[in-house]
Design an enzyme around this catalytic site. Structure first.
Site, short mmCIF file in Angstrom:
data_model
loop_
_atom_site.label_atom_id
_atom_site.label_comp_id
_atom_site.label_asym_id
_atom_site.label_seq_id
_atom_site.Cartn_x
_atom_site.Cartn_y
_atom_site.Cartn_z
N SER A 118 35.50 49.93 45.70
CA SER A 118 35.40 51.16 46.57
C SER A 118 34.88 52.41 46.28
O SER A 118 34.93 52.60 44.75
CB SER A 118 36.81 51.45 47.63
OG SER A 118 36.43 52.75 48.28
N HIS A 119 34.09 53.29 46.85
CA HIS A 119 33.85 54.32 46.58
C HIS A 119 34.88 55.48 46.22
O HIS A 119 34.91 56.14 45.21
CB HIS A 119 32.89 55.05 47.58
CG HIS A 119 31.34 54.65 47.40
ND1 HIS A 119 31.23 53.37 47.71
CD2 HIS A 119 30.31 55.38 47.18
CE1 HIS A 119 29.73 53.24 47.85
NE2 HIS A 119 29.32 54.22 47.31
N SER A 120 35.94 54.87 46.76
CA SER A 120 37.22 55.72 46.67
C SER A 120 38.13 55.09 45.67
O SER A 120 38.43 54.04 46.33
CB SER A 120 37.74 56.11 48.19
OG SER A 120 39.14 56.58 47.87
#
Lengths: 128, 207
Positions: free
Chosen positions: A10-12
């Protein structure tokens, strides 16, 4: 035969870790699992090198299914797969599926000993 | 650049080229990030800056390499440091250039390598021209170079092509989520591609 491994990108980091928690709740330690999130500077984004490491952490001879969120996660993951050694490259797939639901469904399928193709297909059935 | 670049690519030239490329991207980092904030996730400038700062740090090592290795090494550096979608996309561009560039290329060889690199970026991004991406600058600039235009005219082509992304509606990348609202903004990837092309054209413009 080992179960297919799951990688969550994920980007996060929080999303990746949270999705991994949900996978663990479902399958415990039956499935090799790794997550990664954040860019090389620690901000929101994805890191090619961190994805390569995650693939190695979740490695299974049965293969690895990668679940991603947005564009860069997918592009970086596909590049990471292509840069793997020849003997591993063909046993890693990037699934076209929603990251959280896809990871849980893929891992559940994998925990029953399903092949990489079946794990991927099951996750991708979630996408319209 | 009409004849072989063999003598044109000494280590001084390579050092200047690397420095120019890196400095133009770093100098425009805020602008690129602002463009990206308008229609994307607002990290393009910072990401590219991080990648080119790493390139800049290795200028001495890089400028001692043969041209194909140098290009490949820049690609690997961008891939590992930039993050975002632009890391693998620009990484693929430079790594493919490195793979396809002859050590002492003629203009035709450079044009072929550029064409190959643009095709590789299309494949990596599952994209094509007309979708409001870096390809909308890379493809026409590459075509202008292949047809034998002067380098200043190639740079002008890149500038106009970046400008032409303003009225486009994005159909690839995060800007595509905005639909109609992506219209009216220059694509940040198109702008960074234009800046790099201009830097290279400027460096070789006098030769």
């Amino acid at each position: 035969m080992a179960n297919v491994g799951i990688v969550i990108v994920s980007h996060s980091p929080k999303v990746a870790e949270g999705a991994a928690d949900m996978v663990r709740q479902m399958v415990g330690d039956d499935v090799p699992l790794a997550w990664t999130g954040g860019n090389p500077a620690g901000g929101l984004g994805t890191s090619f090198e961190a994805i390569v490491e995650a693939i190695h952490r979740a490695w299974s001879d049965a293969g690895v299914a990668i679940l991603v969120d947005l564009g860069g996660a997918e592009t970086n993951s596909e590049m990471a797969v292509e840069m793997l050694p020849e003997d591993k490259r063909h046993r890693v797939v990037v699934c076209n599926a929603p990251i959280v639901e896809g990871a849980v469904v893929a891992a559940t399928e994998a925990s029953g000993g399903a092949s990489l193709g079946t794990v991927r297909r099951t996750a991708e059935e979630l996408s319209p | 650049m009409a004849e072989s670049t063999h003598n044109l690519m000494d280590s001084d030239r390579k050092r200047r080229l690397i420095t120019r490329l890196a400095e133009v991207v770093i100098a425009h980092a805020d602008e690129l990030t602002a463009l990206d904030a308008a229609i994307g996730d607002g990290d393009h400038g910072h990401n590219m800056k991080r990648g080119f700062e790493a390139v800049l740090q290795d200028t001495e090592t890089l400028s001692a390499m043969a041209l194909p290795e140098l290009l490949r090494a820049i690609g690997v550096k961008l891939l590992s440091k930039v993050g975002g979608a632009s890391g693998p996309l620009y990484g693929t561009l430079f790594m493919t250039l490195g793979k396809q560039m002859p050590a002492a290329p003629l203009r035709g060889g450079i044009a072929d390598a550029l064409q190959g690199a643009v095709e590789a970026v299309k494949a990596r991004g599952k994209s094509d021209v007309g979708q409001k991406t870096m390809l909308d600058v890379l493809a026409p600039a590459c075509a202008a170079f292949a047809t034998g235009n002067s380098l200043s005219s190639v740079a002008e082509t890149a500038r106009r092509a970046a400008e032409a992304t303003v009225p486009m509606r994005a159909t690839r990348g995060r800007a595509s989520f905005l639909g109609e609202r992506s219209i009216g903004h220059m694509d940040p990837g198109a702008r960074s591609a234009e800046l790099m092309i201009a830097a290279v054209c400027e460096e070789f413009g006098g030769t």
